[in-house]
Write a protein that holds these residues in place. Sequence first.
Motif, mmCIF file in Angstrom:
data_model
loop_
_atom_site.group_PDB
_atom_site.id
_atom_site.type_symbol
_atom_site.label_atom_id
_atom_site.label_comp_id
_atom_site.label_asym_id
_atom_site.label_seq_id
_atom_site.Cartn_x
_atom_site.Cartn_y
_atom_site.Cartn_z
ATOM 1 N N ASN A 1 0.899 -1.222 -0.106
ATOM 2 C CA ASN A 1 -0.035 -0.325 0.044
ATOM 3 C C ASN A 1 0.363 0.898 0.119
ATOM 4 O O ASN A 1 2.204 1.533 0.354
ATOM 5 N N ASN B 1 1.393 3.475 2.575
ATOM 6 C CA ASN B 1 2.651 3.527 3.747
ATOM 7 C C ASN B 1 3.786 3.201 3.056
ATOM 8 O O ASN B 1 4.243 3.748 4.155
ATOM 9 N N TYR B 2 3.800 2.318 2.494
ATOM 10 C CA TYR B 2 5.187 1.904 2.307
ATOM 11 C C TYR B 2 6.044 1.730 0.882
ATOM 12 O O TYR B 2 6.981 1.577 0.353
ATOM 13 N N ARG C 1 -7.673 4.375 -1.707
ATOM 14 C CA ARG C 1 -7.074 4.634 -0.244
ATOM 15 C C ARG C 1 -5.831 4.103 -0.079
ATOM 16 O O ARG C 1 -4.631 4.237 0.286
ATOM 17 N N ARG C 2 -5.862 2.890 -0.822
ATOM 18 C CA ARG C 2 -5.313 2.053 -0.703
ATOM 19 C C ARG C 2 -4.010 2.540 -0.621
ATOM 20 O O ARG C 2 -2.119 2.793 -1.111
ATOM 21 N N LYS D 1 9.600 2.374 0.218
ATOM 22 C CA LYS D 1 10.018 3.948 0.522
ATOM 23 C C LYS D 1 11.544 3.382 0.958
ATOM 24 O O LYS D 1 11.348 2.647 1.489
#
Length: 515
Positions: A231, A233-234, A353-354, A380
């Motif tokens: 997702n 976030n990473y 969102r993902r 990231k």
Amino acid sequence: MTQTNGTASWTNPLRDPEDRRLPRIAGPCGMVLFGVTGDLSRKKIMPAIYDLANRGLLPPGFSLVGYARRDWNNQDFAQIVHDSVKEHARTEFREEVWKQLSEGFRFVPGEFDDDIAFGTLAHTLDELDIVRGTGGNHAFYLAIPPGFFGQVVQQLKEHGMVDSQPGSWRRVVVEKPFGHDLESAKQLQAVLNDAFPSGSIFRIDHYLGKETVQNILAMRFANEMFEPIWNANYVDHVQITMAEDIGIGGRAGYYDGIGAARDVIQNHLLQLMALVAMEEPISFDAENLRAEKLKVLRSITVPHRLDLTTARGQYAEGWSGGVKVNGFLQEDGIKPRSTTETYAAVTLHVDNRRWAGVPFYLRTGKRLGRRVTEVAIVFKPAPHLPFAASATEELTRNALVIRVQPDEGTTLRFGAKVPGTAMEIRDVNMDFAYGGSFVEASPEAYERLILDVLLGDPPLFPHHEEVEQSWTILDPILDYWERKGHRPEQYPSGGWGPSSANAMLKRDGRTWRRP
């Protein structure tokens, strides 16, 4: 979902029946192959049919009918199939398998507008139902240019070959391209729907039949370690690449006016993107898999600044494999002022969102440095590195690379300490290769897909809604390129594409992977 093939009823997951120890075997059936003289039939379809028979996955009475404008008889056609099998089949040639298979070969000569020939074809299928026990179950494989689809389908309908009797089936198989834009895709769908119900129309995208593509789903949803980091976030970005080291060969008549974006991005790469980005389906049957892929395709947004987020090029003369090669404009059959691209790259986003804020970079091209198709999930950087700057100066981003072809497998790149007294960290790769982990060889994509057609198993085939949504994504890019009116940028054969493609990522502070 329960599927009946004439001998058994199975609940169809992505790959196997309920009892995964048992192979899937087609029930009584036959296939009519239009376009038997083409490369696709000779190099892929005919060898795949033999390989399926050799693996015991076709019924003993399976029949293959060839249709073409050739003055051949049944024996001539059998020889064509024999030569194709000997040259291109994946499995060994066995005389007893060939004898049984070839007894079901028939050939019908004729043009696509020949009413008498299509009448003969109808009688041939009736005869096979009796002497080979095909049970009225026949698939019509249109390995022909899309411009003839409508004519052939109409002939099949007029001669009563699309209507199945209770307990039997008739299906049609079409190859890409599924139109050249959204409007033509809808017209093609209308032609097919006029003769066949939706569930009897199979669109072949051979990439979806590759084991490694299917392994994207297995890797994601069978392992707890990946989904928590799959997702925004990473993940920093995703690169999807299909590179070829060859030119257009003898396909000038097909390729000029089509180009790389229509030929590859609209189908192969957008399907790969959907599989990478989709949510977990309720099950792997066709309906649930399609629903999740469609959610992704409908969420894809095209950037407003297409001048900064797309690139297109044509290969120029250069060196490939140590051999001097012509540029695209020097290829036989190509117009000297052709603006057809042989390289295309686009930046897309999934507006959910993902994946919010994660760019997906898609690229494809001919006459590039090597033949490779891969999906690279680039993560990231760690938010904090408690090391001296000199200890990590060679460290790059963590990446999970799924190799679709060749050398099918998966590589995980991460940082590890170099042996010694100093704290020095360097990139290392953890590699999984299909050839080294499994004894059995992966079936060729066309084997899997042809068997799925005969079983009526549709999860790996794009639905018309997916096709139309893909054109909705690509059409604005194609329209922009046409309005812009500039010629594609030249890039040297044997390189990795035009400089504008590199600039596209450089603006984002990123670079293309070198496969």
